[in-house]
Design a protein around this motif. Structure first.
Motif, PDB file in Angstrom:
ATOM      1  N   ASN A  30       0.854  -1.182   0.000  1.00  0.00           N
ATOM      2  CA  ASN A  30       0.000   0.000   0.000  1.00  0.00           C
ATOM      3  C   ASN A  30       0.895   1.238   0.000  1.00  0.00           C
ATOM      4  N   ARG A  31       0.299   2.413   0.066  1.00  0.00           N
ATOM      5  CA  ARG A  31       1.123   3.607  -0.146  1.00  0.00           C
ATOM      6  C   ARG A  31       2.072   3.896   0.993  1.00  0.00           C
ATOM      7  N   SER A  66      11.498   7.545  -8.544  1.00  0.00           N
ATOM      8  CA  SER A  66      12.150   8.851  -8.428  1.00  0.00           C
ATOM      9  C   SER A  66      13.113   9.056  -9.591  1.00  0.00           C
ATOM     10  N   LEU A  67      13.840   7.999  -9.939  1.00  0.00           N
ATOM     11  CA  LEU A  67      14.800   8.076 -11.039  1.00  0.00           C
ATOM     12  C   LEU A  67      14.113   8.333 -12.362  1.00  0.00           C
ATOM     13  N   THR A  68      13.036   7.594 -12.650  1.00  0.00           N
ATOM     14  CA  THR A  68      12.377   7.778 -13.946  1.00  0.00           C
ATOM     15  C   THR A  68      11.722   9.147 -14.030  1.00  0.00           C
ATOM     16  N   GLN A  85       6.780  10.982  -5.018  1.00  0.00           N
ATOM     17  CA  GLN A  85       5.862  11.318  -6.097  1.00  0.00           C
ATOM     18  C   GLN A  85       4.477  10.794  -5.761  1.00  0.00           C
ATOM     19  N   LEU A  86       3.451  11.561  -6.089  1.00  0.00           N
ATOM     20  CA  LEU A  86       2.087  11.060  -5.920  1.00  0.00           C
ATOM     21  C   LEU A  86       1.802  10.034  -7.012  1.00  0.00           C
ATOM     22  N   CYS A  91       6.734  10.725 -14.645  1.00  0.00           N
ATOM     23  CA  CYS A  91       6.856   9.524 -15.450  1.00  0.00           C
ATOM     24  C   CYS A  91       7.197   8.346 -14.544  1.00  0.00           C
ATOM     25  N   SER A  92       6.484   7.239 -14.697  1.00  0.00           N
ATOM     26  CA  SER A  92       6.764   6.070 -13.872  1.00  0.00           C
ATOM     27  C   SER A  92       7.121   4.903 -14.762  1.00  0.00           C
TER      28      SER A  92
END
Lengths: 169, 141
Positions: A30-31, A66-68, A85-86, A91-92
């Motif tokens: 989960n988040r 985070s990297l992408t 990031q939300l 970009c993911s």
């Protein structure tokens, strides 16, 4: 007779099912980083104990996202590395492949992350993950006895998941 | 229309020794490119730990929404990776070509110090030529 939330059944690890399985294991987070589900069907090598393994997996995903987001060549405005990031922001990535496994990733708008580890020759598994998300919605989210944020202990979900994963080419 | 957005070369300890950007909006400054390279090196190492079977050598391909990242690791631990448009073909061959150019124009250069940033003109020239040739071949298909 159907019942939800078998309390005396521990969620993981399970006895490997038939050998026709192409998938090695699945994680659901989960988040907040709580591992809601971990099932393995075919994992000859265990490097770390389960808790460390889950934390490492979650950390890897966080850093890769985070990297992408930072490396995205099509957007000029980016935050700094390491800023959380939300879901849906930036970009993911949706999969990465090594020579021994392929990891497919999907994040839902509510922050639930699905990770499926399969053999490296697998194709695009985004629809597979979407289907598994739908199974999650039906068997877990709609289960009145399930508390969100706790590990999943729904026998029907496990059975449906095993059955579906066995049918992945 | 660029199929390739940028090229990175990392040495075996994770430090960035070469970064070239080919016209993307997401061009990064030096500090950011250094951070991104080190982050990639660490992520690659962590991916070994999570492998379900033995013999994992590192991430070869990362697919994201707007780009693909192909990585090639030499036997000495130097990593070459290229950021390109999703679905670009033959990136593995290109990475091997870049590896060859690196050994020829960088490592055989007696004035090049190991683990230092690459500042070899001939390498840059030949790299650009190899990419242009590649692009022409790609567009011509």
């Amino acid at each position: 007779m159907q019942f939800f939330g078998g309390s005396e059944i521990s969620p993981s690890p399970s006895v490997p099912t038939t050998t026709g399985n192409n998938a090695h294991m699945i994680y659901v987070f989960n988040r907040n980083g709580v591992c809601l589900l971990y099932r393995e069907w075919n994992r000859p090598l265990h490097t770390l104990n389960p808790q460390q393994d889950h934390k490492l997996m979650f950390g890897l995903l966080f850093s890769l996202k985070s990297l992408t987001a930072k490396m995205d060549p099509t957007s000029a405005e980016k935050g700094n590395l390491g800023v959380p990031q939300l879901p849906g922001q930036g970009c993911s990535f949706h999969s990465f492949r090594t020579n021994t496994y392929k990891l497919s990733f999907m994040e839902t708008p509510s922050g639930i992350k699905f990770i499926l580890v399969t053999n490296p020759r697998s194709g695009d598994l985004r629809e597979t993950l979407m289907y598994i998300y739908n199974l999650y919605v039906e068997y877990v989210a709609k289960n009145p006895l399930y508390t969100p944020g706790t590990p999943i202990r729904c026998e029907l979900f496990n059975t449906a998941l095993d059955q579906y994963v066995r049918s992945i080419p | 229309m660029a199929a390739i957005y940028s090229i990175y070369i990392i040495d075996k300890s994770g430090g960035l020794i070469f970064y070239k950007d080919y016209g993307s909006k997401g061009r990064m400054d030096t500090n950011d490119s250094l951070r991104v390279a080190s982050l990639w090196h660490s992520m690659d190492a962590i991916s070994h730990q999570l492998s379900p079977t033995t013999g994992c050598s590192g991430i070869e391909l990362l697919e994201a929404d707007t780009f693909d990242l192909h990585c090639f690791q030499s036997l000495t631990g130097t990593k070459f990776f290229v950021v390109c448009e999703p679905g670009t073909q033959c990136m593995d061959a290109l990475l091997k070509v870049i590896y060859e150019l690196c050994t020829d124009y960088v490592l055989k250069n007696p004035f090049y110090e190991m683990e230092m940033p690459i500042r070899c003109e001939l390498f840059d020239i030949n790299l650009t030529q190899a990419l242009l040739k590649d692009r022409v071949v790609l567009l011509g298909r």
